[in-house]
Design a protein around this motif. Structure first.
Motif, short mmCIF file in Angstrom:
data_model
loop_
_atom_site.label_atom_id
_atom_site.label_comp_id
_atom_site.label_asym_id
_atom_site.label_seq_id
_atom_site.Cartn_x
_atom_site.Cartn_y
_atom_site.Cartn_z
N GLY A 54 38.03 23.85 41.11
CA GLY A 54 37.85 25.04 40.68
C GLY A 54 36.74 25.01 39.44
O GLY A 54 35.96 25.87 39.39
N VAL A 58 33.27 27.02 39.37
CA VAL A 58 32.79 27.81 38.27
C VAL A 58 31.64 27.23 37.62
O VAL A 58 30.72 28.28 37.16
N SER A 70 26.59 35.92 35.22
CA SER A 70 27.67 34.72 35.68
C SER A 70 28.40 34.27 34.47
O SER A 70 29.45 33.69 34.76
N ILE A 73 31.53 35.90 34.07
CA ILE A 73 32.65 35.64 35.27
C ILE A 73 33.18 34.15 35.01
O ILE A 73 34.22 34.00 35.64
N ALA A 74 32.09 33.25 34.79
CA ALA A 74 32.61 32.04 34.71
C ALA A 74 33.74 31.53 33.82
O ALA A 74 34.71 31.00 34.01
N CYS A 77 37.09 33.03 34.98
CA CYS A 77 37.62 32.10 36.05
C CYS A 77 38.22 30.71 35.43
O CYS A 77 39.17 30.21 35.78
N LEU A 80 41.45 31.20 33.77
CA LEU A 80 42.45 31.31 34.68
C LEU A 80 42.75 30.09 35.49
O LEU A 80 44.00 29.65 35.51
N ILE A 81 41.78 29.29 35.78
CA ILE A 81 42.28 27.89 36.35
C ILE A 81 42.79 26.83 35.22
O ILE A 81 43.78 26.35 35.62
#
Length: 173
Positions: A54, A58, A70, A73-74, A77, A80-81
């Motif tokens: 994950g 990312v 980017s 978004i990264a 993510c 969340l990870i």
């Protein structure tokens, strides 16, 4: 009968002496028991591998460049990870706590640099537009591998010290 009573009875019984071989066999049994307990309570490999995959994905998204938004978004993510990893760790990791003393903090810092340096260096890497995707994928794979190596080395270090009993009670957090 508790251990103290058993010890007193053995000491009082002068006819029975423990041989060197019996004592060594007893110590070996204790060492094997500690090793087995440490292995049973170890963090699963698949959990570390999924976390590193994950994070690697990312990093690929973050390094693609200005074609996408980017970085936000990264970051989303990655957050969340991290939450999923923390929840999964609570569910599938049996061992609670870590050894935190001077040796473990220094060793952990050196191992963490191995995993964190590629992340910092990847932020300095800005390839041409034609090489952006292959370089981003290469960086992501390298970060995946170094992060997985860090997590497994740290787990092995903690398990080895716990199995050996190489800590003070106040060093466990």
């Amino acid at each position: 009968m508790n251990n103290r009573q058993l010890t007193v009875e053995v000491m009082m019984d002068e006819k029975r002496q423990i041989s060197r071989e019996d004592a060594q066999a007893s110590l070996d049994t204790v060492a094997q028991s500690r090793d087995k307990a440490a292995k049973v309570k170890a963090r699963p490999v698949w959990l570390d591998a999924s976390f590193c995959v994950g994070v690697g994905i990312v990093m690929v998204v973050a390094n693609i460049g200005p074609k996408l938004p980017s970085v936000p978004i990264a970051l989303g993510c990655l957050t969340l990870i991290a939450i999923v990893y923390a929840l999964a760790s609570r569910r599938w990791v049996r061992r609670k706590g870590r050894i935190v003393d001077e040796r473990s903090v220094g060793k952990n810092m050196l191992m963490f640099l191995m995993a964190y340096a590629p992340i910092v260096l990847s932020g300095m890497l800005r390839p041409d537009d034609g090489w952006s995707l292959p370089v981003s994928i290469g960086v992501g794979v390298f970060i995946m591998i170094s992060g997985f190596a860090y997590l497994r080395l740290d787990e092995r270090y903690q398990a080895r010290r716990l199995a050996a009993g190489d800590y003070d009670p106040y060093d466990l957090v």
